[in-house]
Design an enzyme around this catalytic site. Structure first.
Site, PDB file in Angstrom:
ATOM      1  CE  LYS A 125      -3.469   2.244   2.909  1.00 42.26           C
ATOM      2  NZ  LYS A 125      -4.402   2.098   4.033  1.00 42.26           N
TER       3      LYS A 125
ATOM      4  CE  LYS B 199       4.592  -1.345   8.307  1.00 40.10           C
ATOM      5  NZ  LYS B 199       3.826  -1.016   7.122  1.00 40.10           N
TER       6      LYS B 199
ATOM      7  CD  GLU C 291      -2.522  -4.918  11.525  1.00 35.37           C
ATOM      8  OE1 GLU C 291      -2.712  -5.892  10.779  1.00 35.37           O
ATOM      9  OE2 GLU C 291      -1.786  -3.974  11.210  1.00 35.37           O
TER      10      GLU C 291
ATOM     11  CG  HIS D  77      -4.397 -36.353  15.729  1.00 33.69           C
ATOM     12  ND1 HIS D  77      -4.437 -37.692  16.050  1.00 33.69           N
ATOM     13  CD2 HIS D  77      -5.406 -36.145  14.852  1.00 33.69           C
ATOM     14  CE1 HIS D  77      -5.411 -38.266  15.365  1.00 33.69           C
ATOM     15  NE2 HIS D  77      -6.021 -37.341  14.639  1.00 33.69           N
TER      16      HIS D  77
ATOM     17  N   GLY E  85      -4.822  -2.354   5.203  1.00 34.01           N
ATOM     18  CA  GLY E  85      -4.045  -3.509   4.745  1.00 34.01           C
ATOM     19  C   GLY E  85      -4.759  -4.832   4.974  1.00 34.01           C
ATOM     20  NE  ARG E  86      -6.827  -4.364  11.042  1.00 37.99           N
ATOM     21  CZ  ARG E  86      -6.214  -3.201  11.159  1.00 37.99           C
ATOM     22  NH1 ARG E  86      -5.093  -2.975  10.490  1.00 37.99           N
ATOM     23  NH2 ARG E  86      -6.691  -2.247  11.936  1.00 37.99           N
TER      24      ARG E  86
ATOM     25  CD  GLU F  99       9.393  -6.033   7.190  1.00 37.03           C
ATOM     26  OE1 GLU F  99       9.155  -4.871   6.772  1.00 37.03           O
ATOM     27  OE2 GLU F  99       9.123  -6.393   8.353  1.00 37.03           O
TER      28      GLU F  99
HETATM   29  C1  G6Q Z   1      -2.565  -4.061   7.892  1.00 41.37           C
HETATM   30  C2  G6Q Z   1      -1.318  -3.525   8.416  1.00 41.37           C
HETATM   31  C3  G6Q Z   1      -0.068  -4.174   7.915  1.00 41.37           C
HETATM   32  C4  G6Q Z   1       0.322  -3.790   6.491  1.00 41.37           C
HETATM   33  C5  G6Q Z   1       1.755  -4.218   6.253  1.00 41.37           C
HETATM   34  C6  G6Q Z   1       2.229  -3.925   4.850  1.00 41.37           C
HETATM   35  O1  G6Q Z   1      -3.678  -3.684   8.210  1.00 41.37           O
HETATM   36  O2  G6Q Z   1      -1.309  -2.171   8.308  1.00 41.37           O
HETATM   37  O3  G6Q Z   1      -0.119  -5.567   8.004  1.00 41.37           O
HETATM   38  O4  G6Q Z   1      -0.550  -4.377   5.578  1.00 41.37           O
HETATM   39  O5  G6Q Z   1       2.585  -3.602   7.182  1.00 41.37           O
HETATM   40  O6  G6Q Z   1       2.117  -2.569   4.530  1.00 41.37           O
HETATM   41  P1  G6Q Z   1       2.277  -2.086   3.051  1.00 41.37           P
HETATM   42  O7  G6Q Z   1       1.195  -2.701   2.241  1.00 41.37           O
HETATM   43  O8  G6Q Z   1       2.202  -0.600   3.088  1.00 41.37           O
HETATM   44  O9  G6Q Z   1       3.613  -2.572   2.574  1.00 41.37           O
END
Ligand code: G6Q
Length: 553
Positions: free
Chosen positions: A217, A517, A364, A395, A278-279, A223
């Site tokens: 996003k 981050k 989250e 199990h 994001g989620r 990462e």
């Molecule tokens: C989701 C969070 C988090 C995010 C990641 C990746 O709700 O905010 O999991 O999706 O940190 O972020 P970017 O998509 O900006 O790389």
């Protein structure tokens, strides 16, 4: 904010009444006895969801520790907490994520009926549809082989590079809908900064036939940008000329500027807006890997299934509102029984990443301790969600669910029809029998008398007793189709909203994730110098860093 006219949920009259009821009788309510005394119990406490295509999902809440009075009070609590107002504000594009000044408008991504949906008085539907059309066109080119790599070969492998919300949804959905996938295209997911993840992924791939989707996003997540740069380096080792990047890299992002800086042609950028958390982003361009894998038509069914659950959530009264009931039961267990956890066990191998996906969605969203009135909450919020597919989990950790000291409310998920009815459906029947038997055993338990009657020696009897009355919600779908999966995910999205609304917290920010981050960045620069000793942290951190330097040299 019309949906936030109170501060502490525990001050609401219905909360107090629930507490009294819990103390007086609720905590000892025997579900087994309720079934014995009420032949209508199943009908009363189960709800059937009908999807847009007529398929059904049965939500059986009847094995939960509730009766008419408790459910009535929980609904009263939802009304006092203005769950419906928060829901309506979300669906109206209001900026309910007030700490970030953002709308929370992911339902607009599955607006297959093309309603006018406005944020800041602007209809977002045309732009959502434009991106969907771009996704459709691109995915059809790649899947048909019309889109080729730099040497003219067709794309055989797609690598999605992203983390968190830009990874968990696509991973879970591609796994869940593998049955619908094209055999000509494989999808891979790289998320971890650990170099092993990308190295092991690329090992068997060819530069000529690999397409990278850089899913971020913000396009600034360390990462993802680091993994994307490593992918670019690997690609150029073979392709050499940077002009070939255009055929092998696409971006899924809101940040055109950073995408261009990275060297991706913005023609190959699939946009979404800041109102997509994001989620909650698998419905957006972040779902491109899903579309490539299962095809656009199936993705459309996935969106329509999701939209059908949105419709259910926005239109049904609380008494019949399936996600609202799920969320209220969660509040009942968290805040009155003191339950800390929630187990989700899919009796379905295709759903093996579903608990991991839900973990982010739930934890989250609702892992917050300050309410919308900016005060610390006086009650427990958030639930520790965990799970693994059954029967494997039976199990392992099911022992604690059956006989441990903790109350672990659980959801069991099964599809009546298997996509792999091998051995004359024997596997499916065995799977289903476990699904029924586990929920039944957790409720019914086993008494001392029963254990004795089995002929067990007296000193062993207490060890073989099962207290029972351990609550489960059984979710029975007809089949795991794209539409059913879409609806199932949205069930949990709105269950999470309901919990957050009652707890009066902002379910839509994530400062805890963002902290990570930032923190890693400052130590990262200290690790660039392999020898210089550090001394500006606490004693433990200094020693660990210095030991790491000496061992990794
Ligand atoms: C989701 C969070 C988090 C995010 C990641 C990746 O709700 O905010 O999991 O999706 O940190 O972020 P970017 O998509 O900006 O790389």
């Amino acid at each position: 904010m019309s949906f936030s006219s109170f501060s502490q949920a525990s001050d609401l009259p219905a909360w107090k009444k629930l507490q009294e009821l819990y103390d007086a009788s609720g905590k000892n309510l025997s579900v087994k006895e309720q079934f014995q005394s009420d032949s209508d119990r199943f009908a009363k406490f189960s709800r059937e969801f009908t999807n847009y295509d007529g398929s059904k999902i049965l939500f059986d809440f009847s094995k939960n520790i509730v009766n008419d009075e408790i459910l009535k009070l929980l609904i009263e609590l939802a009304k006092e907490a203005k769950v419906e107002s928060l829901r309506d504000a979300l669906f109206a594009g209001e900026k309910i994520n007030f700490t970030e000044g953002r709308a929370v408008f992911h339902p607009a991504l599955r607006n297959q009926s093309n309603k006018v949906l406005k944020v800041d008085s602007q209809d977002v539907t045309p732009e959502v549809n434009r991106v969907l059309a771009h996704i459709k066109e691109f995915s059809e080119q790649v899947r048909s082989g019309a889109w080729t790599g730099y040497t003219g070969k067709r794309i055989t492998d797609v690598v999605n590079i992203g983390i968190g919300g830009s990874d968990l949804g696509p991973v879970m959905v591609t796994e869940a809908l593998k049955h619908y996938a094209s055999p000509d295209l494989r999808v891979h997911f790289v998320s971890n900064i650990d170099g092993t993840h990308i190295s092991e992924t690329l090992r068997s791939l060819s530069q000529e036939s690999t397409l990278f989707l850089i899913a971020s996003k913000t396009f600034t997540t360390a990462e993802t940008t680091t993994n994307a740069n490593s992918a670019k380096k690997w690609f150029l080792e073979a392709a050499v000329d940077e002009k070939h990047i255009a055929k092998h890299f696409a971006a899924l992002s809101t940040n055109a500027e950073e995408v261009a800086k990275f060297g991706i042609d913005t023609k190959n950028m699939f946009e979404f807006e800041s109102w997509v958390g994001g989620r909650y982003s698998v419905w957006s361009a972040i779902g491109l890997s899903v579309v490539l894998y299962i095809g656009y038509d199936n993705f459309e069914k996935f969106l329509k299934g999701a939209e059908a659950m949105d419709k259910h959530f926005t239109e049904q009264p609380l008494e019949d509102n399936i996600p609202a009931i799920g969320g209220l039961l969660s509040v009942w267990y968290n805040n009155f029984f003191g339950a800390q956890t929630h187990l989700v066990a899919p009796f379905d191998q295709y759903l093996h990443r579903f608990p991991a996906y839900l973990q982010q969605l739930s934890m989250e969203s609702n892992g917050k301790s300050v309410n919308r009135a900016n005060e610390f909450v006086k009650y427990s919020t958030g639930t520790i969600l965990f799970g693994e597919p059954a029967t494997n989990s039976q199990h392992s950790f099911f022992q604690l669910v059956h006989q441990g000291t903790k109350l672990i409310p659980a959801d069991f998920i099964l599809a009546a029809k298997s996509h792999n009815p091998i051995q004359n459906n024997l596997h499916q029947r065995m799977l289903a029998s476990n699904f029924f038997a586990q929920a039944e055993a957790l409720m019914v338990g086993k008494t001392e008398e029963q254990v004795r009657a089995e002929g067990n020696p007296e000193n062993i009897v207490p060890h073989k007793v099962f207290s029972g009355n351990r609550p489960t919600t059984s979710i029975l779908a007809q089949e795991i189709t794209p539409a059913a999966l879409g609806a199932l995910i949205v069930y949990y999205e709105h269950l999470t909203l309901t919990e957050g609304a009652v707890w009066n917290i902002n379910s839509y920010d994530q400062f805890g994730v963002e902290l990570g981050k930032v923190l890693a960045k400052s130590i990262g620069s200290q690790l660039d110098d392999a020898v210089a000793k550090v001394d500006n942290h606490d004693g433990s951190t200094n020693s660990l860093i210095n030991q790491f330097k000496s061992w990794s040299a």
